[in-house]
Design a protein around this motif. Sequence first.
Motif, PDB file in Angstrom:
ATOM      1  N   SER A  45       0.835  -1.204   0.000  1.00 53.84           N
ATOM      2  CA  SER A  45       0.000   0.000   0.000  1.00 53.84           C
ATOM      3  C   SER A  45       0.866   1.249   0.000  1.00 53.84           C
ATOM      4  CB  SER A  45      -0.906   0.004   1.234  1.00 53.84           C
ATOM      5  OG  SER A  45      -1.583   1.233   1.351  1.00 53.84           O
ATOM      6  N   THR A  46       0.391   2.295  -0.701  1.00 51.82           N
ATOM      7  CA  THR A  46       1.121   3.562  -0.739  1.00 51.82           C
ATOM      8  C   THR A  46       0.643   4.519   0.341  1.00 51.82           C
ATOM      9  OG1 THR A  46      -0.459   4.432  -2.360  1.00 51.82           O
ATOM     10  CG2 THR A  46       1.544   3.376  -3.222  1.00 51.82           C
ATOM     11  N   SER A  47      -0.318   4.100   1.156  1.00 47.18           N
ATOM     12  CA  SER A  47      -0.827   4.975   2.203  1.00 47.18           C
ATOM     13  C   SER A  47       0.196   5.096   3.318  1.00 47.18           C
ATOM     14  CB  SER A  47      -2.144   4.430   2.767  1.00 47.18           C
ATOM     15  OG  SER A  47      -1.943   3.179   3.378  1.00 47.18           O
ATOM     16  N   THR A  48       0.118   6.204   4.061  1.00 48.94           N
ATOM     17  CA  THR A  48       1.025   6.442   5.171  1.00 48.94           C
ATOM     18  C   THR A  48       0.228   6.669   6.439  1.00 48.94           C
ATOM     19  OG1 THR A  48       1.082   8.803   4.686  1.00 48.94           O
ATOM     20  CG2 THR A  48       2.804   7.440   3.694  1.00 48.94           C
ATOM     21  N   GLU A  49       0.907   6.531   7.555  1.00 51.67           N
ATOM     22  CA  GLU A  49       0.248   6.660   8.854  1.00 51.67           C
ATOM     23  C   GLU A  49       0.574   7.974   9.538  1.00 51.67           C
ATOM     24  OE1 GLU A  49       1.036   4.566  13.086  1.00 51.67           O
ATOM     25  OE2 GLU A  49       0.665   3.193  11.433  1.00 51.67           O
ATOM     26  N   LYS A  50       1.749   8.517   9.268  1.00 53.50           N
ATOM     27  CA  LYS A  50       2.216   9.724   9.961  1.00 53.50           C
ATOM     28  C   LYS A  50       2.365  10.935   9.047  1.00 53.50           C
ATOM     29  CE  LYS A  50       3.006   7.478  13.902  1.00 53.50           C
ATOM     30  NZ  LYS A  50       2.287   7.775  15.159  1.00 53.50           N
ATOM     31  N   MET A  51       2.423  10.720   7.746  1.00 55.98           N
ATOM     32  CA  MET A  51       2.683  11.799   6.785  1.00 55.98           C
ATOM     33  C   MET A  51       1.498  11.973   5.854  1.00 55.98           C
ATOM     34  SD  MET A  51       5.868  12.433   7.665  1.00 55.98           S
ATOM     35  CE  MET A  51       7.284  11.588   8.395  1.00 55.98           C
ATOM     36  N   TYR A  52       1.134  13.248   5.596  1.00 57.15           N
ATOM     37  CA  TYR A  52      -0.022  13.514   4.750  1.00 57.15           C
ATOM     38  C   TYR A  52       0.229  14.729   3.863  1.00 57.15           C
ATOM     39  CZ  TYR A  52      -2.418  10.314   7.874  1.00 57.15           C
ATOM     40  OH  TYR A  52      -2.768   9.196   8.601  1.00 57.15           O
ATOM     41  N   LYS A  53      -0.266  14.661   2.646  1.00 59.67           N
ATOM     42  CA  LYS A  53      -0.194  15.781   1.713  1.00 59.67           C
ATOM     43  C   LYS A  53      -1.433  16.649   1.899  1.00 59.67           C
ATOM     44  CE  LYS A  53       0.313  16.844  -3.216  1.00 59.67           C
ATOM     45  NZ  LYS A  53       0.458  16.249  -4.571  1.00 59.67           N
ATOM     46  N   ILE A  54      -1.222  17.943   2.119  1.00 60.43           N
ATOM     47  CA  ILE A  54      -2.330  18.883   2.288  1.00 60.43           C
ATOM     48  C   ILE A  54      -2.687  19.538   0.956  1.00 60.43           C
ATOM     49  CG2 ILE A  54      -3.137  20.950   3.476  1.00 60.43           C
ATOM     50  CD1 ILE A  54      -2.730  18.568   5.318  1.00 60.43           C
ATOM     51  N   ASP A  55      -1.686  20.030   0.264  1.00 67.31           N
ATOM     52  CA  ASP A  55      -1.844  20.640  -1.048  1.00 67.31           C
ATOM     53  C   ASP A  55      -0.583  20.327  -1.836  1.00 67.31           C
ATOM     54  OD1 ASP A  55      -2.904  22.045  -3.145  1.00 67.31           O
ATOM     55  OD2 ASP A  55      -3.135  23.937  -2.088  1.00 67.31           O
ATOM     56  N   ASP A  56      -0.517  20.794  -3.075  1.00 70.79           N
ATOM     57  CA  ASP A  56       0.663  20.486  -3.877  1.00 70.79           C
ATOM     58  C   ASP A  56       1.943  21.040  -3.265  1.00 70.79           C
ATOM     59  OD1 ASP A  56      -0.814  19.136  -5.756  1.00 70.79           O
ATOM     60  OD2 ASP A  56      -1.065  20.877  -7.067  1.00 70.79           O
ATOM     61  N   HIS A  57       1.821  22.058  -2.414  1.00 67.18           N
ATOM     62  CA  HIS A  57       3.025  22.709  -1.866  1.00 67.18           C
ATOM     63  C   HIS A  57       3.140  22.572  -0.347  1.00 67.18           C
ATOM     64  CE1 HIS A  57      -0.225  25.479  -1.184  1.00 67.18           C
ATOM     65  NE2 HIS A  57       0.540  26.333  -0.513  1.00 67.18           N
ATOM     66  N   ILE A  58       2.251  21.815   0.299  1.00 62.76           N
ATOM     67  CA  ILE A  58       2.274  21.677   1.757  1.00 62.76           C
ATOM     68  C   ILE A  58       2.015  20.224   2.153  1.00 62.76           C
ATOM     69  CG2 ILE A  58       1.284  22.437   3.959  1.00 62.76           C
ATOM     70  CD1 ILE A  58       0.239  24.915   2.560  1.00 62.76           C
ATOM     71  N   ALA A  59       2.782  19.739   3.123  1.00 65.74           N
ATOM     72  CA  ALA A  59       2.562  18.412   3.703  1.00 65.74           C
ATOM     73  C   ALA A  59       2.665  18.523   5.214  1.00 65.74           C
ATOM     74  CB  ALA A  59       3.587  17.411   3.166  1.00 65.74           C
ATOM     75  N   CYS A  60       2.270  17.478   5.926  1.00 61.25           N
ATOM     76  CA  CYS A  60       2.341  17.527   7.387  1.00 61.25           C
ATOM     77  C   CYS A  60       2.699  16.170   7.963  1.00 61.25           C
ATOM     78  CB  CYS A  60       1.024  18.025   7.984  1.00 61.25           C
ATOM     79  SG  CYS A  60      -0.345  16.852   7.894  1.00 61.25           S
ATOM     80  N   ALA A  61       3.266  16.212   9.161  1.00 63.90           N
ATOM     81  CA  ALA A  61       3.507  15.024   9.973  1.00 63.90           C
ATOM     82  C   ALA A  61       2.625  15.121  11.210  1.00 63.90           C
ATOM     83  CB  ALA A  61       4.980  14.936  10.370  1.00 63.90           C
ATOM     84  N   VAL A  62       2.194  13.978  11.731  1.00 59.80           N
ATOM     85  CA  VAL A  62       1.176  13.937  12.778  1.00 59.80           C
ATOM     86  C   VAL A  62       1.658  13.136  13.975  1.00 59.80           C
ATOM     87  CG1 VAL A  62      -1.176  13.190  13.315  1.00 59.80           C
ATOM     88  CG2 VAL A  62      -0.637  14.056  11.040  1.00 59.80           C
ATOM     89  N   ALA A  63       1.303  13.602  15.177  1.00 53.36           N
ATOM     90  CA  ALA A  63       1.511  12.825  16.406  1.00 53.36           C
ATOM     91  C   ALA A  63       0.309  13.058  17.301  1.00 53.36           C
ATOM     92  CB  ALA A  63       2.784  13.253  17.126  1.00 53.36           C
ATOM     93  N   GLY A  64      -0.284  11.982  17.801  1.00 59.19           N
ATOM     94  CA  GLY A  64      -1.424  12.123  18.698  1.00 59.19           C
ATOM     95  C   GLY A  64      -2.597  11.265  18.274  1.00 59.19           C
ATOM     96  N   MET A  65      -3.796  11.762  18.517  1.00 58.24           N
ATOM     97  CA  MET A  65      -5.022  11.016  18.256  1.00 58.24           C
ATOM     98  C   MET A  65      -5.393  11.143  16.780  1.00 58.24           C
ATOM     99  SD  MET A  65      -7.182  12.158  21.644  1.00 58.24           S
ATOM    100  CE  MET A  65      -8.568  11.112  21.173  1.00 58.24           C
ATOM    101  N   MET A  66      -5.353  10.017  16.063  1.00 62.57           N
ATOM    102  CA  MET A  66      -5.603  10.053  14.636  1.00 62.57           C
ATOM    103  C   MET A  66      -7.037  10.414  14.303  1.00 62.57           C
ATOM    104  SD  MET A  66      -2.814   9.829  13.192  1.00 62.57           S
ATOM    105  CE  MET A  66      -3.617   9.940  11.590  1.00 62.57           C
ATOM    106  N   SER A  67      -7.979  10.155  15.195  1.00 61.41           N
ATOM    107  CA  SER A  67      -9.362  10.546  14.926  1.00 61.41           C
ATOM    108  C   SER A  67      -9.466  12.065  14.808  1.00 61.41           C
ATOM    109  CB  SER A  67     -10.282  10.037  16.041  1.00 61.41           C
ATOM    110  OG  SER A  67      -9.847  10.515  17.302  1.00 61.41           O
ATOM    111  N   ASP A  68      -8.754  12.786  15.673  1.00 65.10           N
ATOM    112  CA  ASP A  68      -8.705  14.243  15.577  1.00 65.10           C
ATOM    113  C   ASP A  68      -7.906  14.681  14.349  1.00 65.10           C
ATOM    114  OD1 ASP A  68     -10.181  14.438  17.843  1.00 65.10           O
ATOM    115  OD2 ASP A  68      -8.568  15.171  19.126  1.00 65.10           O
ATOM    116  N   ALA A  69      -6.804  13.988  14.105  1.00 64.15           N
ATOM    117  CA  ALA A  69      -5.932  14.366  12.986  1.00 64.15           C
ATOM    118  C   ALA A  69      -6.663  14.244  11.659  1.00 64.15           C
ATOM    119  CB  ALA A  69      -4.681  13.488  12.979  1.00 64.15           C
ATOM    120  N   ASN A  70      -7.446  13.180  11.467  1.00 62.98           N
ATOM    121  CA  ASN A  70      -8.150  12.979  10.204  1.00 62.98           C
ATOM    122  C   ASN A  70      -9.104  14.129   9.909  1.00 62.98           C
ATOM    123  OD1 ASN A  70      -6.888  10.521   9.673  1.00 62.98           O
ATOM    124  ND2 ASN A  70      -8.457   9.338  10.756  1.00 62.98           N
ATOM    125  N   ILE A  71      -9.820  14.580  10.939  1.00 58.22           N
ATOM    126  CA  ILE A  71     -10.751  15.700  10.764  1.00 58.22           C
ATOM    127  C   ILE A  71     -10.004  16.960  10.361  1.00 58.22           C
ATOM    128  CG2 ILE A  71     -12.363  17.235  11.959  1.00 58.22           C
ATOM    129  CD1 ILE A  71     -13.132  14.826  13.720  1.00 58.22           C
TER     130      ILE A  71
END
Length: 222
Positions: A45-71
């Motif tokens: 799978s190409t999905s990630t658990e900690k890294m996410y693309k927001i827009d073509d020029h912005i990405a983010c890394a996440v720590a904490g509750m993923m239910s909150d992070a997904n929203i």
Amino acid sequence: MSRRYDIRTTIFSPEGRLYQVEYAMEAIGNAGSEKKATSKLLQTSTSTEKMYKIDDHIACAVAGMMSDANILINTARVHAQRFTFAYQEPMSVEQLFGGLRPFGVSFLFAGWDKNYGFQLYMSDPSGNYSGLKAAAIGANNQPAQSMLKQDYKDDMTREEAVQLVLKVLSKTMDSTSLTSDKLELAEVFHTNGKVNYQVHSQESVNKLLIQYGLTLPDPALS
């Protein structure tokens, strides 16, 4: 005492404390930086658990509750798209989440825009939103921050920055050995007038770990 003051994020205790914010920060501090073990059926799978693309020029890394992070990740994506639709240009990195409280999760936003070039911002449940040159969130973030302060340099190349990130992870993750199935590595970089977001494959991570002497070579890769 806290039970009288921890039902809302905006109710201060007599000591001036926001208990819900402290609870959220505690949860983030216990959030591991390692990938969770998944079924072997999902390894391609190409999905990630900690890294996410927001827009073509912005990405983010996440720590904490993923239910909150997904929203909040979805909200950030919508904000970025609405800005582009309204103004016909990408949203600046600083505007994306400035001043908002990200519930029980911390974010590192990395991106590039024409105003300030590359930028890194950290957001946490206290409402703080800080621009930084290097940062760490999640479990063991304090020793990681100390290493970054010691080894970070303004004139680092892209390769040197990747090496530093992997070095910090090798010293601060709970595992005794660093392997590609326990971490995710993503980069935001600018080439030929375009911002790129790249998630490294497990094979690529393994090669980097071997190249920088952070793990033993895997015979299967020889």
